[in-house]
Design an enzyme around this catalytic site. Sequence first.
Site, PDB file in Angstrom:
ATOM      1  N   TYR A   1      32.809  44.753  42.415  1.00 18.59           N
ATOM      2  CA  TYR A   1      33.616  43.718  42.583  1.00 18.59           C
ATOM      3  C   TYR A   1      34.688  43.782  43.547  1.00 18.59           C
ATOM      4  CZ  TYR A   1      37.004  46.271  39.127  1.00 18.59           C
ATOM      5  OH  TYR A   1      37.780  47.267  38.677  1.00 18.59           O
ATOM      6  N   GLU A   2      35.297  42.660  43.689  1.00 17.51           N
ATOM      7  CA  GLU A   2      36.127  42.537  45.088  1.00 17.51           C
ATOM      8  C   GLU A   2      35.225  42.870  46.356  1.00 17.51           C
ATOM      9  OE1 GLU A   2      38.657  40.911  44.642  1.00 17.51           O
ATOM     10  OE2 GLU A   2      38.827  41.390  42.555  1.00 17.51           O
ATOM     11  N   GLY A   3      33.968  42.399  46.459  1.00 19.61           N
ATOM     12  CA  GLY A   3      33.055  42.548  47.581  1.00 19.61           C
ATOM     13  C   GLY A   3      32.341  43.827  47.403  1.00 19.61           C
TER      14      GLY A   3
END
Length: 596
Positions: free
Chosen positions: A438-440
């Site tokens: 998550y978050e890239g």
Amino acid sequence: MTYKAPLNDMLFDIRHLAHIEQIAQIPGFEDAGFDTAQAVLQECAKFTEGVLAPLNWEGDKNPSSWKDGVVTTTPGFKEAFRQYAEGGWQGLQHPADYGGQGLPKTIGAACGEMLNSANMSFALCPMLTDGTIEALITAGSDALKAVYLEKLVSGQWTGTMNLTEPQAGSDLAAVRSRAEPQEGGNYKVFGTKIFITYGEHDMAENIVHLVLARVTGAPEGVKGISLFVVPKFMVNADGTLGARNDVHCVSIEHKLGIKASPTAVLQFGDHGGAVGYLVGEENRGLEYMFIMMNAARYAVGVQGIAIAERAYQKAVTFARDRVQSRPVDGSVKASVSIIHHPDVKRMLMTMRAYTEGCRAMATVAAAAYDAVHHHPDAEVRKQNLAFYEFMVPLVKGYSTEMSQEVTSLGVQVHGGMGFIEETGAAQYYRDAKILTIYEGTTAIQANDLVGRKTARDGGQTAKGIAAQIQATEAALINNGSADAVAVAKRLKAAREAFVEVVEFVAANTKANPNAVFAGSVPYLMLAGNVVAGWQMARALLIAQEELAQGTDAAFMQAKITTARFYADHLLTKAPGMRDSIVEGADSINALVLDAF
């Protein structure tokens, strides 16, 4: 085993690597010197050890639940969040203008690590709220700031970020949620968002959603995305809560880890449209959302350090207690605890060195952030901005991938007992997996490192960091101790490998992109390894000085030993990584697709 905050190591990094007393010279941070850092961290340790850590295992066994649109969090979470808010922790590093304490990120990041070590599922709620606050401070109108910021900073309300849709994960150009302008300047928002962390819960009285959507008639692709505030409850003119907005949680996900954190599917506009308020200007939403994402990416890197620390502590405790087999050197005839065995020491030292190296790297990055946002000298701000932006993908990418290895080693130290849920080692392993996603994802962090952070300036920022590393090598040689000289040798080889890769990336990103991006994640891991190793080398020099002055001899000797281990066992990977990146692209791209 209960969590014990690693205050000595955090305060060592804050004092000696991040130079907190220099940060305290920056206007606005005059009261944020070492004594303040120590006092704040000690209080944070009491809260995280006493209140949050005991709820962690309970959250894994008894996660958040959904029924008829209502999400109920793990028993104890709501009360813990109230204590968190009342303690002022949500506002720790936010401006005093909105009720925060205005402390540096250098202090706030250490508190964030404790929060996540104690209970990562819980910590995600304040983490997302931090991002919401930052985005509104940067891009929100005065009217939006007046309505939302104080309540968010106080922890009375919480925040979310709504990017992902069923057809639009990492590719935000595919966002379909739409916003229709209304008379009076508001918008009606329609669409479905998935993977929304704490998108619905019972811990706060209102939830402030930041939502990416396209205004009717906007350009296609990322240039046509706008950002909106969509509150769960409307806010009356006097600040009290009004009617329920048309945003509803239709389900929550069942996950591998972080089970207590509700991951919501949110439906906007099923009953006429959710009222939304534009943040900043139309079609600049992605630009504003990246403010949140950069804050969140750094914070996720800290989560990796946090979960690694928790796994390390648990593994050490088990290794001290578990009696199994006689020593390989025959020094004792009876069986001993497994911490005596060389391979268990190797695993524990690997866990320790990775965690300390990444903590040092993240702390130094936080200090750069503080200079970027608060230093009066424009040139100092500029230099620190280049450094901090280079560091964000390293902190996020390297620290989270590191946490995979460390939590896996934690299970391995436990042996068969690590595979049994009741010991708790497996929870850290499962919780850590999301951090690389998550978050890239790690690959997206690597794309950022290659494109924006290396190719764009021809590798100049990276080479500037390499020059600083070379200066540390010289200091190690001048120190002359056996440990310092050995670390200098390893650091030099790692730096040279790093520079060769930087030159390869800068020269080939446009000419041969497939070759460069085939090695993008290895480049990220090489860069993270080298920068963390550099910080450990700096730490060794300081620890030797402190040891000579008789300061905390046991801690300083352990720091020297851990830095030497990092150099001997982790930095030594760098030259091999260089070979795979610079010379190995052909074998990645050679196999025809039908052969997979």
